[in-house]
Write an enzyme that holds these catalytic residues in place. Sequence first.
Site, PDB file in Angstrom:
ATOM      1  N   GLU A 167      -7.879  -4.714  -0.309  1.00 10.17           N
ATOM      2  CA  GLU A 167      -8.455  -5.445  -1.442  1.00 10.17           C
ATOM      3  C   GLU A 167      -8.550  -6.950  -1.197  1.00 10.17           C
ATOM      4  OE1 GLU A 167      -9.491  -3.911  -4.146  1.00 10.17           O
ATOM      5  OE2 GLU A 167      -8.413  -2.022  -4.292  1.00 10.17           O
ATOM      6  N   HIS A 222       0.853  -1.191   0.000  1.00 10.62           N
ATOM      7  CA  HIS A 222       0.000   0.000   0.000  1.00 10.62           C
ATOM      8  C   HIS A 222       0.882   1.231   0.000  1.00 10.62           C
ATOM      9  CE1 HIS A 222      -3.100   2.900   1.261  1.00 10.62           C
ATOM     10  NE2 HIS A 222      -3.970   2.010   0.816  1.00 10.62           N
TER      11      HIS A 222
HETATM   12  N1  ACO Z   1       3.949  -7.867  -4.678  1.00 11.01           N
HETATM   13  C1  ACO Z   1       5.255  -7.913  -5.018  1.00 11.01           C
HETATM   14  N2  ACO Z   1       6.058  -6.837  -4.984  1.00 11.01           N
HETATM   15  C2  ACO Z   1       5.522  -5.684  -4.596  1.00 11.01           C
HETATM   16  C3  ACO Z   1       4.174  -5.568  -4.210  1.00 11.01           C
HETATM   17  C4  ACO Z   1       3.369  -6.729  -4.269  1.00 11.01           C
HETATM   18  N3  ACO Z   1       2.089  -6.706  -3.925  1.00 11.01           N
HETATM   19  N4  ACO Z   1       3.915  -4.289  -3.869  1.00 11.01           N
HETATM   20  C5  ACO Z   1       5.062  -3.618  -4.036  1.00 11.01           C
HETATM   21  N5  ACO Z   1       6.026  -4.456  -4.472  1.00 11.01           N
HETATM   22  C6  ACO Z   1       7.408  -4.111  -4.789  1.00 11.01           C
HETATM   23  C7  ACO Z   1       7.457  -3.432  -6.146  1.00 11.01           C
HETATM   24  O1  ACO Z   1       7.666  -4.369  -7.171  1.00 11.01           O
HETATM   25  C8  ACO Z   1       8.621  -2.499  -5.989  1.00 11.01           C
HETATM   26  O2  ACO Z   1       9.809  -3.195  -6.215  1.00 11.01           O
HETATM   27  P1  ACO Z   1      11.065  -2.460  -6.934  1.00 11.01           P
HETATM   28  O3  ACO Z   1      11.472  -1.398  -5.941  1.00 11.01           O
HETATM   29  O4  ACO Z   1      12.051  -3.563  -7.093  1.00 11.01           O
HETATM   30  O5  ACO Z   1      10.534  -1.899  -8.205  1.00 11.01           O
HETATM   31  C9  ACO Z   1       8.565  -2.110  -4.526  1.00 11.01           C
HETATM   32  O6  ACO Z   1       7.852  -3.148  -3.849  1.00 11.01           O
HETATM   33  C10 ACO Z   1       7.844  -0.798  -4.311  1.00 11.01           C
HETATM   34  O7  ACO Z   1       6.676  -0.772  -5.113  1.00 11.01           O
HETATM   35  P2  ACO Z   1       5.840   0.547  -5.359  1.00 11.01           P
HETATM   36  O8  ACO Z   1       4.792   0.274  -6.385  1.00 11.01           O
HETATM   37  O9  ACO Z   1       6.721   1.715  -5.549  1.00 11.01           O
HETATM   38  O10 ACO Z   1       5.198   0.713  -3.940  1.00 11.01           O
HETATM   39  P3  ACO Z   1       3.941   1.522  -3.581  1.00 11.01           P
HETATM   40  O11 ACO Z   1       3.918   1.579  -2.115  1.00 11.01           O
HETATM   41  O12 ACO Z   1       3.839   2.780  -4.286  1.00 11.01           O
HETATM   42  O13 ACO Z   1       2.813   0.545  -4.176  1.00 11.01           O
HETATM   43  C11 ACO Z   1       0.822  -0.607  -4.535  1.00 11.01           C
HETATM   44  C12 ACO Z   1       1.572   0.404  -3.663  1.00 11.01           C
HETATM   45  C13 ACO Z   1       0.578  -0.016  -5.931  1.00 11.01           C
HETATM   46  C14 ACO Z   1      -0.518  -0.896  -3.883  1.00 11.01           C
HETATM   47  C15 ACO Z   1       1.654  -1.913  -4.653  1.00 11.01           C
HETATM   48  O14 ACO Z   1       1.965  -2.414  -3.376  1.00 11.01           O
HETATM   49  C16 ACO Z   1       0.959  -2.980  -5.508  1.00 11.01           C
HETATM   50  O15 ACO Z   1       1.042  -2.935  -6.730  1.00 11.01           O
HETATM   51  N6  ACO Z   1       0.242  -3.954  -4.854  1.00 11.01           N
HETATM   52  C17 ACO Z   1      -0.447  -4.987  -5.581  1.00 11.01           C
HETATM   53  C18 ACO Z   1      -1.759  -4.444  -6.175  1.00 11.01           C
HETATM   54  C19 ACO Z   1      -2.802  -4.168  -5.112  1.00 11.01           C
HETATM   55  O16 ACO Z   1      -3.019  -4.930  -4.167  1.00 11.01           O
HETATM   56  N7  ACO Z   1      -3.496  -3.029  -5.277  1.00 11.01           N
HETATM   57  C20 ACO Z   1      -4.529  -2.566  -4.322  1.00 11.01           C
HETATM   58  C21 ACO Z   1      -3.980  -1.500  -3.401  1.00 11.01           C
HETATM   59  S1  ACO Z   1      -5.103  -1.007  -2.138  1.00 11.01           S
HETATM   60  C22 ACO Z   1      -6.095   0.169  -2.825  1.00 11.01           C
HETATM   61  O17 ACO Z   1      -5.822   0.661  -3.883  1.00 11.01           O
HETATM   62  C23 ACO Z   1      -7.375   0.616  -2.163  1.00 11.01           C
END
Ligand code: ACO
Length: 400
Positions: free
Chosen positions: A344, A286
């Site tokens: 989610e 998140h």
């Molecule tokens: N699974 C695997 N790796 C992940 C995940 C995940 N669920 N979430 C983040 N990471 C990794 C990314 O690949 C990234 O790696 P990198 O630095 O090597 O590129 C690192 O962690 C940081 O990722 P960001 O996208 O910059 O982190 P952010 O905190 O901005 O992302 C997000 C938040 C978009 C929700 C992300 O965690 C994600 O894509 N989760 C999966 C999709 C999901 O569950 N979405 C619903 C969110 S809740 C809502 O919207 C109400």
Amino acid sequence: MSSTALAAAASPTQTTPMDVTLHPGLAGIVLSTTRLSRVDGHRGELVLAGHAVEDIAPRVSFEEMTHLLWTGRLPDGARLEALHRALAARRSLPDATVQLLREAAVRRVTPMDALAMATASLHGAHEPSRAETMVDDLEILGAPFDDTSLHLLATMPLIVGAYVRLRSGLEPVTPHRSLGQAGQLLYALQGEVPTEARTRALDTYMNTVIDHGANASTFTARVIVSTGSDLISAVVGALGALKGPLHGGAPGPALQMVFEIGQADRAEPYLRAKLARGERLMGFGHRVYRVRDPRATVLESAARQLFEAGDDRSLYDLARHVENVAIRLLAEHKPERQLRTNVEFYTALLLHGIGLETELFTPLFALSRTAGWLAHTDEQCREGRLIRPRLHYTGPEPTH
Ligand code: ACO
């Protein structure tokens, strides 16, 4: 506060005022004060109008929660009755809206698009009624309860229900006389009075996601009313913002993942393979929360109760196992991040347990968040200030 010095982004030939700082995505910018909700991503806390989400969401109805958010206090018996009456009196769809939904069903637009189109069609369709009970109830409730906001709350669940039925070749049902918002929504969709357990589960879901700080759709609604525009336009704009995959999210893929895993001993190899392919585990991570999203905790508990009330809690048990394995593997995979369960993951499980199709997950989120949007539009109108940020021009200078 995250900010990028403009000098780094500007081309070397530009004159760059030294006092201009960019805030991409407005990250870290505090727009205003609010009494509606506080999100603490480090402690994993969500406060809704003075109540921790885990305390309030499972124990009140969505109407009571809406009253709390709109007025700052839970309703007493008389006010709750007035609110029930005020909503019941406004539960009918204009003929033109039903006709529009029939045409949308032929075109097979998504339920989310149908909701936005039909909500826009409410413009001018509802003249404030002179019926005595309606006027009396508005007097009892007082601001910010008004005809338009109550009409939106009362009719939007009917729109979703009518559309889903029309698309399946069924006629919309006449609203039930005595059901509350959550029960009414299930009745409008499925045409039968829902069980107490399913209604309670949906009330808890709707309460849990009713508001969440300055998220993109809430911000959109605030921007729209800040120009002096109307509530229906604000809600239609917010629906457009919520529909995007970065916001309304896709709890569907989280559920899909649990279904694909199918049995506990397949969780670890499945999730390891996904991470090895560079894929993200849906329902985890998140932007704000660094610990388990408190809403996930509320919804997990609601899902457990719902599945226990049914005959079979195996899907719930599998989901819990998948969650535990996923958290362990994410800690190995990204030890520097704190990737935890987000809202989610258990939204998907809970709504599936209630018997709802995956494509209804985002519209249901929207129906719940509408009460939050309307609370924010009220706050914004009281502030009475146009929201108007600046952009820094980086195009060519005119030649003379
Ligand atoms: N699974 C695997 N790796 C992940 C995940 C995940 N669920 N979430 C983040 N990471 C990794 C990314 O690949 C990234 O790696 P990198 O630095 O090597 O590129 C690192 O962690 C940081 O990722 P960001 O996208 O910059 O982190 P952010 O905190 O901005 O992302 C997000 C938040 C978009 C929700 C992300 O965690 C994600 O894509 N989760 C999966 C999709 C999901 O569950 N979405 C619903 C969110 S809740 C809502 O919207 C109400």
